[in-house]
Design a protein around this motif. Structure first.
Motif, PDB file in Angstrom:
ATOM      1  N   ALA A 159    -124.557  34.053  15.304  1.00 19.74           N
ATOM      2  CA  ALA A 159    -124.440  34.421  16.418  1.00 19.74           C
ATOM      3  C   ALA A 159    -123.415  33.705  17.355  1.00 19.74           C
ATOM      4  CB  ALA A 159    -125.763  33.989  17.180  1.00 19.74           C
ATOM      5  N   GLU A 160    -122.512  32.643  16.553  1.00 21.70           N
ATOM      6  CA  GLU A 160    -121.455  32.035  17.050  1.00 21.70           C
ATOM      7  C   GLU A 160    -119.958  32.687  16.848  1.00 21.70           C
ATOM      8  OE1 GLU A 160    -119.623  27.449  16.681  1.00 21.70           O
ATOM      9  OE2 GLU A 160    -121.731  27.978  15.811  1.00 21.70           O
ATOM     10  N   PRO A 161    -119.116  32.895  17.935  1.00 18.15           N
ATOM     11  CA  PRO A 161    -117.937  33.623  17.706  1.00 18.15           C
ATOM     12  C   PRO A 161    -116.969  32.739  16.878  1.00 18.15           C
ATOM     13  CG  PRO A 161    -118.749  33.896  19.917  1.00 18.15           C
ATOM     14  CD  PRO A 161    -119.673  32.831  19.351  1.00 18.15           C
ATOM     15  N   ILE A 162    -116.147  33.133  16.078  1.00 22.54           N
ATOM     16  CA  ILE A 162    -115.075  32.545  15.378  1.00 22.54           C
ATOM     17  C   ILE A 162    -113.633  32.738  15.944  1.00 22.54           C
ATOM     18  CG2 ILE A 162    -114.346  31.480  13.384  1.00 22.54           C
ATOM     19  CD1 ILE A 162    -116.895  32.539  11.861  1.00 22.54           C
ATOM     20  N   ALA A 163    -112.888  31.992  15.908  1.00 23.54           N
ATOM     21  CA  ALA A 163    -111.613  32.351  16.525  1.00 23.54           C
ATOM     22  C   ALA A 163    -110.486  31.712  15.503  1.00 23.54           C
ATOM     23  CB  ALA A 163    -111.384  31.794  17.781  1.00 23.54           C
ATOM     24  N   TYR A 164    -109.524  32.119  15.134  1.00 25.36           N
ATOM     25  CA  TYR A 164    -108.521  31.619  14.219  1.00 25.36           C
ATOM     26  C   TYR A 164    -106.983  31.223  15.115  1.00 25.36           C
ATOM     27  CZ  TYR A 164    -112.044  32.830  10.793  1.00 25.36           C
ATOM     28  OH  TYR A 164    -113.390  32.903  10.437  1.00 25.36           O
ATOM     29  N   ASP A 165    -106.553  30.386  14.776  1.00 27.90           N
ATOM     30  CA  ASP A 165    -105.086  30.125  15.139  1.00 27.90           C
ATOM     31  C   ASP A 165    -104.030  30.598  14.542  1.00 27.90           C
ATOM     32  OD1 ASP A 165    -105.193  28.150  13.012  1.00 27.90           O
ATOM     33  OD2 ASP A 165    -104.947  26.462  14.594  1.00 27.90           O
ATOM     34  N   LEU A 166    -104.249  31.230  13.059  1.00 28.46           N
ATOM     35  CA  LEU A 166    -103.322  31.806  12.319  1.00 28.46           C
ATOM     36  C   LEU A 166    -103.308  33.342  12.292  1.00 28.46           C
ATOM     37  CD1 LEU A 166    -102.890  29.455   9.162  1.00 28.46           C
ATOM     38  CD2 LEU A 166    -101.278  29.770  11.115  1.00 28.46           C
ATOM     39  N   THR A 167    -102.410  33.992  12.425  1.00 27.37           N
ATOM     40  CA  THR A 167    -102.612  35.468  11.961  1.00 27.37           C
ATOM     41  C   THR A 167    -101.767  36.222  10.965  1.00 27.37           C
ATOM     42  OG1 THR A 167    -102.975  35.643  14.468  1.00 27.37           O
ATOM     43  CG2 THR A 167    -102.402  37.972  13.386  1.00 27.37           C
ATOM     44  N   PRO A 168    -102.420  36.597   9.952  1.00 22.70           N
ATOM     45  CA  PRO A 168    -103.784  36.213   9.554  1.00 22.70           C
ATOM     46  C   PRO A 168    -104.152  34.780   8.824  1.00 22.70           C
ATOM     47  CG  PRO A 168    -102.410  37.263   7.799  1.00 22.70           C
ATOM     48  CD  PRO A 168    -101.425  37.078   8.600  1.00 22.70           C
ATOM     49  N   PRO A 169    -105.418  34.484   9.145  1.00 25.08           N
ATOM     50  CA  PRO A 169    -105.685  33.225   8.418  1.00 25.08           C
ATOM     51  C   PRO A 169    -105.834  33.094   7.039  1.00 25.08           C
ATOM     52  CG  PRO A 169    -107.758  34.389   9.363  1.00 25.08           C
ATOM     53  CD  PRO A 169    -106.579  35.053   9.598  1.00 25.08           C
ATOM     54  N   VAL A 170    -105.627  32.022   6.606  1.00 26.86           N
ATOM     55  CA  VAL A 170    -105.580  31.619   5.010  1.00 26.86           C
ATOM     56  C   VAL A 170    -106.675  30.886   4.509  1.00 26.86           C
ATOM     57  CG1 VAL A 170    -103.055  32.420   4.909  1.00 26.86           C
ATOM     58  CG2 VAL A 170    -103.879  29.779   5.263  1.00 26.86           C
ATOM     59  N   ALA A 171    -107.239  30.151   5.451  1.00 27.78           N
ATOM     60  CA  ALA A 171    -108.246  29.130   4.771  1.00 27.78           C
ATOM     61  C   ALA A 171    -109.075  28.436   6.255  1.00 27.78           C
ATOM     62  CB  ALA A 171    -107.659  28.007   4.022  1.00 27.78           C
ATOM     63  N   ASP A 172    -110.231  28.936   6.205  1.00 32.21           N
ATOM     64  CA  ASP A 172    -110.815  28.555   7.596  1.00 32.21           C
ATOM     65  C   ASP A 172    -112.318  28.717   7.594  1.00 32.21           C
ATOM     66  OD1 ASP A 172    -110.956  27.669  10.145  1.00 32.21           O
ATOM     67  OD2 ASP A 172    -109.083  28.411  10.766  1.00 32.21           O
TER      68      ASP A 172
END
Length: 206
Positions: free
Chosen positions: A76-89
């Motif tokens: 139910a919790e959104p996830i955002a990434y600061d890399l596009t595309p992410p690699v390890a998160d």
């Protein structure tokens, strides 16, 4: 979440760099699949720019980024990434079934990377021939090889191949470079889990 500073380097096919061997981990009890395609992790992977075209076909570039985390985030919790595309998160608790997808959000395939797999990404507007080439490279690795193939919205290049903490990006498909990247980064991850995940929304096969 505090992001680590990325260490970038140019990818050069050759001998793998020394890396800690992954530790085999028992399969965790997966969380239930959300209702509907991707649930809260819905993404639009359609081609929205009819004028898009790949850039000049030159040598691909590889870079490494330290892990931002590996926590299992509630559905139910959104996830955002600061890399596009992410690699390890951070990612969802249920990893994806290995193979090709109509679309698969990074919240799923990052868990597959943590298990030592490789993800092949392509721009949603990439030509079918380019996708065919990526698929053939992945399939040539054999039935037991751990791979995901999916479009990725906002991909800054035509294609990318991602392993845990590493990514390779290019404007065309160079089989030699991609296979060298596979050889260096496959199963170089915190966990060594070969089994299929239970998440299979949009799965097209292997």
């Amino acid at each position: 979440m505090v992001a680590c500073d990325a260490e970038e380097s140019t990818f050069e096919p050759g001998e793998p760099e020394p890396s800690p061997q992954p530790t085999a981990m028992p399969d965790a009890e997966p969380d239930p699949q959300p209702e509907g395609p991707h649930g809260i992790d819905s993404f639009d992977f359609a081609c929205v720019d009819a004028d898009w075209a790949p850039g000049a076909c030159e040598a691909g570039q590889g870079e490494t980024h330290e892990s931002r985390g590996a926590q299992h985030i509630d559905e139910a919790e959104p996830i955002a990434y600061d890399l596009t595309p992410p690699v390890a998160d951070n990612h969802r608790g249920t990893w994806a079934r290995w193979g090709e997808y109509e679309s698969l959000p990074p919240q799923r395939w990052l868990h597959n990377l943590e298990h030592g797999g490789m993800t092949l990404l392509y721009h949603p507007c990439a030509p079918a021939e380019m996708v065919d080439e990526l698929r053939e490279i992945a399939r040539a690795r054999g039935d037991e090889y751990r791979w995901i193939l999916t479009p990725y919205a906002d991909l800054p290049t035509a294609i990318a191949v991602v392993g845990w903490e590493w990514r390779y990006q290019a404007e065309c498909v160079n089989a030699d470079e991609i296979n060298a990247f596979f050889d260096q980064r496959y199963r170089m991850a915190p966990e060594d889990v070969a089994s299929d995940g239970r998440y299979d929304e949009g799965w097209l096969g292997r």
